[in-house]
Scaffold this motif. Sequence first.
Motif, mmCIF file in Angstrom:
data_model
loop_
_atom_site.group_PDB
_atom_site.id
_atom_site.type_symbol
_atom_site.label_atom_id
_atom_site.label_comp_id
_atom_site.label_asym_id
_atom_site.label_seq_id
_atom_site.Cartn_x
_atom_site.Cartn_y
_atom_site.Cartn_z
ATOM 1 N N THR A 456 0.805 -1.223 0.000
ATOM 2 C CA THR A 456 0.000 0.000 0.000
ATOM 3 C C THR A 456 0.839 1.274 0.000
ATOM 4 O O THR A 456 0.313 2.356 -0.265
ATOM 5 N N ASP A 457 2.130 1.178 0.268
ATOM 6 C CA ASP A 457 3.019 2.337 0.264
ATOM 7 C C ASP A 457 3.384 2.688 -1.179
ATOM 8 O O ASP A 457 3.880 1.851 -1.927
ATOM 9 N N LEU A 458 3.133 3.944 -1.578
ATOM 10 C CA LEU A 458 3.327 4.352 -2.966
ATOM 11 C C LEU A 458 4.772 4.163 -3.421
ATOM 12 O O LEU A 458 5.021 3.613 -4.503
ATOM 13 N N ALA A 459 5.741 4.622 -2.634
ATOM 14 C CA ALA A 459 7.148 4.525 -3.051
ATOM 15 C C ALA A 459 7.556 3.074 -3.262
ATOM 16 O O ALA A 459 8.272 2.743 -4.216
ATOM 17 N N LYS A 460 7.092 2.193 -2.389
ATOM 18 C CA LYS A 460 7.428 0.779 -2.543
ATOM 19 C C LYS A 460 6.738 0.182 -3.770
ATOM 20 O O LYS A 460 7.321 -0.633 -4.495
ATOM 21 N N ARG A 461 5.509 0.603 -4.032
ATOM 22 C CA ARG A 461 4.813 0.103 -5.213
ATOM 23 C C ARG A 461 5.504 0.590 -6.493
ATOM 24 O O ARG A 461 5.588 -0.146 -7.487
ATOM 25 N N GLN A 462 6.007 1.826 -6.482
ATOM 26 C CA GLN A 462 6.739 2.330 -7.646
ATOM 27 C C GLN A 462 7.969 1.464 -7.929
ATOM 28 O O GLN A 462 8.262 1.136 -9.091
ATOM 29 N N ALA A 463 8.697 1.100 -6.881
ATOM 30 C CA ALA A 463 9.901 0.272 -7.052
ATOM 31 C C ALA A 463 9.540 -1.111 -7.579
ATOM 32 O O ALA A 463 10.231 -1.660 -8.452
ATOM 33 N N ILE A 464 8.462 -1.673 -7.069
ATOM 34 C CA ILE A 464 8.027 -2.990 -7.551
ATOM 35 C C ILE A 464 7.607 -2.905 -9.013
ATOM 36 O O ILE A 464 7.932 -3.786 -9.821
ATOM 37 N N TRP A 465 6.891 -1.827 -9.363
ATOM 38 C CA TRP A 465 6.475 -1.667 -10.753
ATOM 39 C C TRP A 465 7.692 -1.559 -11.678
ATOM 40 O O TRP A 465 7.686 -2.107 -12.791
ATOM 41 N N ALA A 466 8.727 -0.879 -11.251
ATOM 42 C CA ALA A 466 9.951 -0.799 -12.062
ATOM 43 C C ALA A 466 10.524 -2.195 -12.299
ATOM 44 O O ALA A 466 10.977 -2.516 -13.411
ATOM 45 N N ASP A 467 10.496 -3.034 -11.289
ATOM 46 C CA ASP A 467 10.981 -4.408 -11.452
ATOM 47 C C ASP A 467 10.103 -5.186 -12.434
ATOM 48 O O ASP A 467 10.608 -5.992 -13.227
#
Length: 512
Positions: A456-467
């Motif tokens: 649910t954390d936006l910054a962490k979701r951004q990093a996962i999306w990059a992967d």
Amino acid sequence: MLKALARNCLAATMALTGLVTSGASAVAQDEPGGIITVATIGEPNTLDPMAATGDLLGMVTQHFLETLYTFDKEWNVTPLLAADLPEISDDGKTVTIALREGIKFHNGKTMTADDVVASLERWFKIASRGQLVADKVEKIEATDASTVTISLSAPFGPLPALLAFNNSAAVILPKETLAEPLTEFVGTGPFMLKERRPDQYIQLVRFADYQPLEGEPDGFGGRREALLEEVRFVPVPDANTRVEGAVAGQYDYAELLPVESFDRLTGQTEPMLTESFGWPMFIMNTKQGVMTDQNLRKAVQALQNSDDLMLAAFGEERFFKVDGALYPEGYVWRNETGVEAYNQGDVEKAKSLAEQAGYDGEPIRILTSRQYEFHYKMAQVLDAYLKSAGLNSQLDVVDWATLVQRRADPALWDIFITHSPFLPDPALIAPLPASYPGWWSTPEKEELLTALNTETDLAKRQAIWADIQGLIYEQAPFYKVGDFAALAAKSPKVEGFEASPWPYFWNVSLAK
């Protein structure tokens, strides 16, 4: 978290400039009236938005089948049939949805929580996007006549966005009409289905007992009013026929026109150019046939010259952008991971990869349709690229409804061509679920997609999306061709229309 979590799950997105503009006040008029004719690219293969995906299906059915939530002009989740944003427990596992009261279905029945529970149970079962969350649903129940509670085994951040999306949509239906397949299309929308004549028209008429939200229109949200007496969707598969019909005044609105017709439309109609509308993609069949070999998919990837593909499809550079990132500039989801594999145009590399795959001349069947003319033009270039590397390419050209049917059978195709608007959350991107035709499912992808959906954390979701973007380029389940602008045309007499990826005709009237 509570309601803030639901709002923040889409705060990740910018307002889509040029796609959904600020909501205009509903046009005031004493009596609703008028008939509007909308020329579409073809005929939906079904009117059940749970059972299939597709922009055409979502665009038509959103007028009479509604969801609990929708999107406002800034692509935040906003209530539609729900009374408020979902209330989410601190651990993210309990989602409580309060419903608007007194909502009428088109058959006169009042919507209750039992209808919502039955509809969502069907969505979890048969919809590709419902299946994203289905394995995490421990229980769904009607707490009372106007409250639904969903108990999850783990937090699922994209749930509000999934409940708001009109594609593979969680539409709310009377529980007694639910069937497989759906035979009654009874919804709550401002229009209701009167008649469907295949290959002729889909006729919607005003629902006199519709209860709009209070306030102003706001993107797909806010106040919806049926100011027209009738909306008629007419399938016009040939793009040039749509252009000429718009110019002649035969159609009040015509969608997805060839961009080279812009000058032809100017002065005769009101051409509407939506920049950075979406992205075409080549979906590869990872379940059956020759494209199950990753090296062969990488060979197809290595061949692509997106400059040539986009120029062939859209004619002038003002109508497209060559860009390998899966989100354009300005989106918080944008990243450059893996894009070195984009736009290679390397025939020798493709030949080497095909040899490593043990390719021995099997036909590579490209499934496409001329109803989206830019799909067909790209297919012709793709066909030539494959042949240039010694790959045995075969073009299978069908109407769009047939394509949607055939792509569901992995034995019938190897690559199909489609497109998508840029969506407010990457969890909504169609080829990501393993249930979507292409059937991309690897341990690495499933682990990352699960992480994206439960975080649910936006910054962490951004990093996962990059992967995930990097993995898309590594495993090549599909190829993004570029970014494109979409051209439509409307009659000058159409008032109150707001451009969007899925055109809608509530709050629209005809000048007297």
